[in-house]
Design an enzyme around this catalytic site. Structure first.
Site, short mmCIF file in Angstrom:
data_model
loop_
_atom_site.label_atom_id
_atom_site.label_comp_id
_atom_site.label_asym_id
_atom_site.label_seq_id
_atom_site.Cartn_x
_atom_site.Cartn_y
_atom_site.Cartn_z
N ARG A 234 0.94 -1.59 0.29
CA ARG A 234 0.09 -0.39 -0.47
C ARG A 234 0.75 0.97 -0.14
O ARG A 234 1.72 1.32 0.69
CB ARG A 234 -1.43 0.03 1.10
CG ARG A 234 -1.87 -1.46 0.56
CD ARG A 234 -2.99 -0.36 0.34
NE ARG A 234 -4.51 -0.99 -0.29
CZ ARG A 234 -4.23 -2.46 -0.97
NH1 ARG A 234 -3.28 -2.81 -1.78
NH2 ARG A 234 -5.16 -2.84 -0.63
N ASP A 258 4.85 -0.68 -6.67
CA ASP A 258 3.74 -0.58 -7.53
C ASP A 258 2.23 0.16 -7.72
O ASP A 258 1.16 0.36 -7.43
CB ASP A 258 2.90 -2.13 -7.03
CG ASP A 258 1.64 -3.02 -7.92
OD1 ASP A 258 2.06 -2.58 -9.80
OD2 ASP A 258 1.09 -3.28 -8.17
N GLU A 263 -2.40 7.56 -5.47
CA GLU A 263 -2.54 6.96 -7.01
C GLU A 263 -4.28 7.13 -6.82
O GLU A 263 -4.69 6.73 -7.75
CB GLU A 263 -2.56 4.99 -6.38
CG GLU A 263 -3.16 4.81 -5.70
CD GLU A 263 -2.74 3.06 -5.47
OE1 GLU A 263 -1.61 2.68 -5.67
OE2 GLU A 263 -4.00 2.30 -5.61
N HIS A 295 -0.03 -0.27 -10.21
CA HIS A 295 -0.88 -0.53 -9.11
C HIS A 295 -1.87 -1.85 -10.11
O HIS A 295 -3.06 -2.73 -10.24
CB HIS A 295 -1.79 -0.42 -8.29
CG HIS A 295 -2.64 -1.05 -7.51
ND1 HIS A 295 -3.55 -0.17 -5.85
CD2 HIS A 295 -3.10 -2.67 -7.02
CE1 HIS A 295 -3.59 -0.77 -5.04
NE2 HIS A 295 -3.61 -2.67 -5.42
#
Ligand code: NAD
Length: 336
Positions: A234, A258, A263, A295
């Site tokens: 996260r 990622d 985001e 993500h």
């Protein structure tokens, strides 16, 4: 059951349609996120199906309840976007997909490590321009490296096994020691010791008040110079501004992300024709030793199939009055 499915992309529709042949729910797809502006679309649907960036706060939940909704089916494990206290008060059932493919995420973490170390992203661009120089592409042997795994749950354990296969020594930190990891000969240690000794640090713990900005200025200062940091968990586990300072001072040698704290305004959308407003993200993208994916660690066909199957099964169980093991309530502690 009639289900209003929000935040859908073509790939979501494809996997849901395919699996729904076994369930025969009546699915109505909406591209939009579910929020206060779009909640009217759900009026009259007994179930809504949502994803990570949908907002299920008090206002939205009350509107859903007034409109006849009684089931909220999350197509993800995390439920930090749902006001569970309000959902409970209104008698709304909240269900989720606790595990869809830990392999997908663990393998993506490995992909980031390999790509960063051997600079595959840069090499690919060079070769496309007939530049075959190796200058600046020097990597290191993973064999013999020390890898720190923070969080040895489903994903962290699989990741530890994968990286052991490369001949790395694994150090782990978790609030609980996992027997599978102990059997693999993985050494549990303090977080500080893990920071000091690791050549690579990979984060696999959930975002909680305790883990918020787990990697910030103080933690980075404790790490080996040139450390590689990987975050597929996260965004808010790391302080992006501190990462930038660490990259500038070369304390951080490689960074693979990622996930990103902000985001919600960026990922999952094609913004290629837009002006990027996030200066921190823009700065991160200027470093040659930073690799960011949007993500996508979960994004394998196996995971999409599992997400669709569990989600539609969760709804069916509730429709049939059966016990749904994937129910989330206010006492649920796992907030990943
Ligand atoms: P899990 O619940 O199986 O494991 C989490 C582990 O973290 C547990 O062992 C737990 O004890 C440990 N933990 C909890 N608090 C901790 C702390 N303060 N310090 C250290 N360890 C702590 O979860 P999982 O399925 O392995 O998923 C891990 C994380 O991966 C999730 O929380 C989620 O944020 C992330 N995730 C990312 C993607 C993606 O696409 N990028 C997809 C799925 C999951």
């Amino acid at each position: 059951m009639r289900v209003a499915v929000f935040s859908t992309k073509v790939y979501d529709r494809r996997s849901l349609e395919d699996i729904n042949k076994n369930f025969q729910h009546e699915l109505r797809y909406f591209d939009a996120h579910l929020n206060a502006d779009t909640v009217a679309l759900a009026k009259g649907y007994p179930a809504v199906c949502v994803f990570v960036n949908d907002v299920l706060d008090q206002v939205v939940l009350e509107k859903l309840s007034e409109g006849g909704t009684r089931v909220i089916a999350l197509r993800c494990a995390g439920f930090n976007n749902v006001d569970l206290a309000t959902a409970t008060r209104l008698g709304l059932e909240v269900v989720r997909v606790p595990a869809y493919s830990p392999y997908a995420v663990a393998e993506h973490a490995m992909a980031l490590i390999l790509a960063l170390n051997r600079q595959i992203h840069r090499a690919h661009n060079r070769v496309r321009e007939n530049n075959f120089s190796l200058e600046g592409l020097l990597g290191f042997d993973l064999n013999g490296s020390v890898v720190g795994v923070v969080g040895t749950g489903k994903i962290g354990t699989i990741f530890a096994k994968i990286i052991q296969g490369f001949g790395c020594q694994v150090l782990a930190y978790d609030c609980y020691q996992n027997q599978t990891c102990l059997d693999l000969g993985i050494e549990y240690t303090s977080l500080d010791h893990l920071f000091e000794k690791s050549d690579i640090i990979s984060l696999h713990c959930p975002l909680t008040p305790e883990t918020y900005h787990l990697i910030g200025e103080v933690a980075i200062a404790k790490m080996k110079k040139g450390v590689m940091i990987i975050n597929t968990s996260r965004g808010a586990l790391v302080d992006a501004q501190a990462l930038i300072e660490g990259l500038k001072s070369e304390q951080i040698g490689f960074l693979g992300l990622d996930v990103y704290e902000e985001e919600g305004d960026l990922f999952f959308e094609d913004l290629s024709g837009k002006v990027l407003q996030d200066d921190v993200f823009a700065r991160l993208m200027t470093f040659p030793n930073v690799l960011v994916t949007g993500h996508q660690a979960f994004f394998t066909k196996n995971a999409l199939e599992n997400i669709a199957t569990t989600t539609l099964e969760n709804i069916k169980n509730i429709e049939d009055g059966l016990v749904c093991l994937n129910r989330v309530n206010v006492t649920s502690l796992n907030r990943n």
